[in-house]
Design a protein around this motif. Structure first.
Motif, PDB file in Angstrom:
ATOM      1  N   PRO A 192      21.214  17.142  39.624  1.00 23.97           N
ATOM      2  CA  PRO A 192      21.065  17.315  38.172  1.00 23.97           C
ATOM      3  C   PRO A 192      20.340  18.588  37.779  1.00 23.97           C
ATOM      4  N   TYR A 193      19.525  19.132  38.662  1.00 24.83           N
ATOM      5  CA  TYR A 193      18.737  20.324  38.343  1.00 24.83           C
ATOM      6  C   TYR A 193      19.406  21.620  38.813  1.00 24.83           C
ATOM      7  N   VAL A 194      20.609  21.537  39.341  1.00 23.65           N
ATOM      8  CA  VAL A 194      21.349  22.718  39.781  1.00 23.65           C
ATOM      9  C   VAL A 194      22.469  23.025  38.788  1.00 23.65           C
ATOM     10  N   TYR A 195      22.564  24.295  38.413  1.00 28.23           N
ATOM     11  CA  TYR A 195      23.629  24.777  37.539  1.00 28.23           C
ATOM     12  C   TYR A 195      24.387  25.884  38.258  1.00 28.23           C
ATOM     13  N   ALA A 196      25.520  26.277  37.695  1.00 30.69           N
ATOM     14  CA  ALA A 196      26.398  27.220  38.380  1.00 30.69           C
ATOM     15  C   ALA A 196      26.804  28.362  37.462  1.00 30.69           C
ATOM     16  N   ALA A 197      27.166  29.485  38.111  1.00 33.52           N
ATOM     17  CA  ALA A 197      27.913  30.566  37.469  1.00 33.52           C
ATOM     18  C   ALA A 197      29.129  30.831  38.347  1.00 33.52           C
ATOM     19  N   VAL A 198      30.174  31.380  37.751  1.00 35.18           N
ATOM     20  CA  VAL A 198      31.398  31.645  38.506  1.00 35.18           C
ATOM     21  C   VAL A 198      31.815  33.092  38.283  1.00 35.18           C
ATOM     22  N   GLY A 199      32.253  33.739  39.362  1.00 33.08           N
ATOM     23  CA  GLY A 199      32.661  35.121  39.233  1.00 33.08           C
ATOM     24  C   GLY A 199      32.930  35.769  40.572  1.00 33.08           C
ATOM     25  N   PHE A 200      33.318  37.054  40.513  1.00 30.71           N
ATOM     26  CA  PHE A 200      33.603  37.856  41.698  1.00 30.71           C
ATOM     27  C   PHE A 200      32.553  38.952  41.847  1.00 30.71           C
ATOM     28  N   HIS A 201      31.789  38.877  42.922  1.00 30.90           N
ATOM     29  CA  HIS A 201      30.834  39.909  43.310  1.00 30.90           C
ATOM     30  C   HIS A 201      31.617  41.181  43.647  1.00 30.90           C
ATOM     31  N   PRO A 202      31.084  42.362  43.325  1.00 26.07           N
ATOM     32  CA  PRO A 202      31.839  43.586  43.615  1.00 26.07           C
ATOM     33  C   PRO A 202      32.199  43.780  45.086  1.00 26.07           C
ATOM     34  N   SER A 203      31.373  43.284  45.995  1.00 29.32           N
ATOM     35  CA  SER A 203      31.694  43.413  47.416  1.00 29.32           C
ATOM     36  C   SER A 203      32.819  42.484  47.844  1.00 29.32           C
ATOM     37  N   ASP A 204      33.104  41.451  47.030  1.00 32.95           N
ATOM     38  CA  ASP A 204      34.087  40.425  47.385  1.00 32.95           C
ATOM     39  C   ASP A 204      35.272  40.390  46.424  1.00 32.95           C
ATOM     40  N   CYS A 205      35.499  41.491  45.719  1.00 31.41           N
ATOM     41  CA  CYS A 205      36.501  41.452  44.642  1.00 31.41           C
ATOM     42  C   CYS A 205      37.856  42.003  45.066  1.00 31.41           C
ATOM     43  N   GLY A 206      38.043  42.274  46.344  1.00 30.83           N
ATOM     44  CA  GLY A 206      39.280  42.895  46.802  1.00 30.83           C
ATOM     45  C   GLY A 206      40.532  42.098  46.498  1.00 30.83           C
ATOM     46  N   GLU A 207      40.421  40.760  46.436  1.00 34.94           N
ATOM     47  CA  GLU A 207      41.587  39.907  46.183  1.00 34.94           C
ATOM     48  C   GLU A 207      41.715  39.508  44.708  1.00 34.94           C
ATOM     49  N   PHE A 208      40.906  40.108  43.854  1.00 41.02           N
ATOM     50  CA  PHE A 208      40.916  39.750  42.434  1.00 41.02           C
ATOM     51  C   PHE A 208      42.270  40.082  41.812  1.00 41.02           C
ATOM     52  N   SER A 209      42.771  39.166  40.949  1.00 43.37           N
ATOM     53  CA  SER A 209      44.078  39.342  40.325  1.00 43.37           C
ATOM     54  C   SER A 209      44.086  38.638  38.969  1.00 43.37           C
ATOM     55  N   ASP A 210      45.216  38.722  38.283  1.00 44.20           N
ATOM     56  CA  ASP A 210      45.357  37.992  37.020  1.00 44.20           C
ATOM     57  C   ASP A 210      45.164  36.495  37.230  1.00 44.20           C
ATOM     58  N   ALA A 211      45.653  35.987  38.360  1.00 44.63           N
ATOM     59  CA  ALA A 211      45.490  34.561  38.660  1.00 44.63           C
ATOM     60  C   ALA A 211      44.014  34.203  38.832  1.00 44.63           C
ATOM     61  N   SER A 212      43.231  35.147  39.355  1.00 42.38           N
ATOM     62  CA  SER A 212      41.793  34.904  39.517  1.00 42.38           C
ATOM     63  C   SER A 212      41.130  34.660  38.172  1.00 42.38           C
ATOM     64  N   VAL A 213      41.537  35.434  37.168  1.00 37.01           N
ATOM     65  CA  VAL A 213      40.954  35.278  35.841  1.00 37.01           C
ATOM     66  C   VAL A 213      41.226  33.872  35.313  1.00 37.01           C
ATOM     67  N   GLU A 214      42.428  33.382  35.519  1.00 38.50           N
ATOM     68  CA  GLU A 214      42.782  32.052  35.026  1.00 38.50           C
ATOM     69  C   GLU A 214      41.978  30.968  35.743  1.00 38.50           C
ATOM     70  N   GLU A 215      41.787  31.118  37.051  1.00 39.07           N
ATOM     71  CA  GLU A 215      41.007  30.105  37.758  1.00 39.07           C
ATOM     72  C   GLU A 215      39.539  30.154  37.345  1.00 39.07           C
ATOM     73  N   LEU A 216      38.996  31.353  37.150  1.00 38.09           N
ATOM     74  CA  LEU A 216      37.618  31.453  36.666  1.00 38.09           C
ATOM     75  C   LEU A 216      37.497  30.797  35.292  1.00 38.09           C
ATOM     76  N   ARG A 217      38.489  30.999  34.454  1.00 40.13           N
ATOM     77  CA  ARG A 217      38.467  30.378  33.123  1.00 40.13           C
ATOM     78  C   ARG A 217      38.425  28.852  33.239  1.00 40.13           C
ATOM     79  N   GLN A 218      39.200  28.311  34.158  1.00 36.41           N
ATOM     80  CA  GLN A 218      39.219  26.859  34.352  1.00 36.41           C
ATOM     81  C   GLN A 218      37.888  26.359  34.914  1.00 36.41           C
TER      82      GLN A 218
END
Length: 262
Positions: A58-84
């Protein structure tokens, strides 16, 4: 430490460094005075893990995203999954995002910048703050942030200049500090802290990294974030308990966490 209630606003419990005892470590945090923890993702898998850990504790919260070192596979589909993923009620920010020019094997600078822009756009669309990673990319990072005036956020593990800190504060941003402030070469960070208004400061561990003195070299965890508060207290002429309380409230306000966690 007994009277301190702290918010570790940036810790990576999705990291493999916690594979052996992740749940036990997280379960031990309330008895160590850790009231809240924010776990940011670095790509889709770690973002999903961050959400699952937030569901479990209950005391843990989250953020979602792509770190610049790990963004090589980022795509339009990534944006949709992050949105979800960001639709989950315990996701409180888009992060960890930004620029990292330190590692030569990282994706090209131009691609990192494009991914950063896309995620800032998503944050604006969703009305969420962002958690920014800026390593050896200060001017490019600040220039991109300026191009998104409707997005506010926090520079995690702040390592920039006092001049840039003043600019970010004017833009409405927060700055967060890690165990690095306990190191002997932390003069620049301490100068920023000395000037920085207390309502713009957050504290973090960046676990399992950046372990504060006197534990440097060992795995970090949220139970050590009080050492960051104690260092800031010495610089600001406050008690550690005051710094812990102020930064706890700052973090709850920034991440829009309404619960009164006792």
């Amino acid at each position: 430490m007994q009277n301190m209630r702290v918010f570790d606003t940036h810790a990576h419990y999705d990291s493999g460094a916690f594979n052996a005892d992740r749940l036990e470590v997280l379960a031990s945090m309330p008895e160590q005075g850790v009231e809240l923890i924010l776990n940011p993702g670095c790509e889709l898998e770690s973002s999903r893990t961050a959400v699952s850990l937030a569901e479990r504790f209950p005391y843990v919260y989250a953020a979602v995203g792509f770190h610049p070192s790990d963004c090589g596979e980022f795509s339009d589909a990534s944006v949709e999954e992050l949105r979800q993923l960001a639709a989950h009620p315990k996701v409180k920010a888009i992060g960890e995002i930004g620029l990292d020019y330190y590692w030569k094997e990282n994706p090209p600078h131009e691609f990192q910048q494009a991914v950063f822009h896309r995620q800032l756009d998503l944050a604006e669309e969703l009305g969420l703050p962002v958690i920014v990673h800026d390593r050896e990319a200060h001017q490019d990072c600040l220039q991109i942030v300026r191009q998104h005036p409707n997005v506010t956020g926090v520079y995690h593990c702040y390592s920039g200049s006092l001049e840039d800190a003043k600019t970010l504060v004017k833009l409405g941003w927060m700055l967060s500090f890690t165990g690095v402030v306990t190191y002997k070469n932390a003069r620049k960070s301490l100068e920023v802290i000395e000037w920085l208004p207390m309502d713009r400061i957050m504290i973090e561990t960046d676990s399992p990294y950046l372990t504060p003195e006197p534990f440097r070299g060992k795995r970090n965890d949220s139970g050590k974030v009080h050492l960051v508060a104690e260092t800031i207290a010495r610089v600001k002429g406050l008690s550690p308990e005051e710094v812990a309380q102020i930064t706890l409230e700052n973090g709850k306000r920034f991440f829009n966490i309404q619960e009164d966690m006792k």
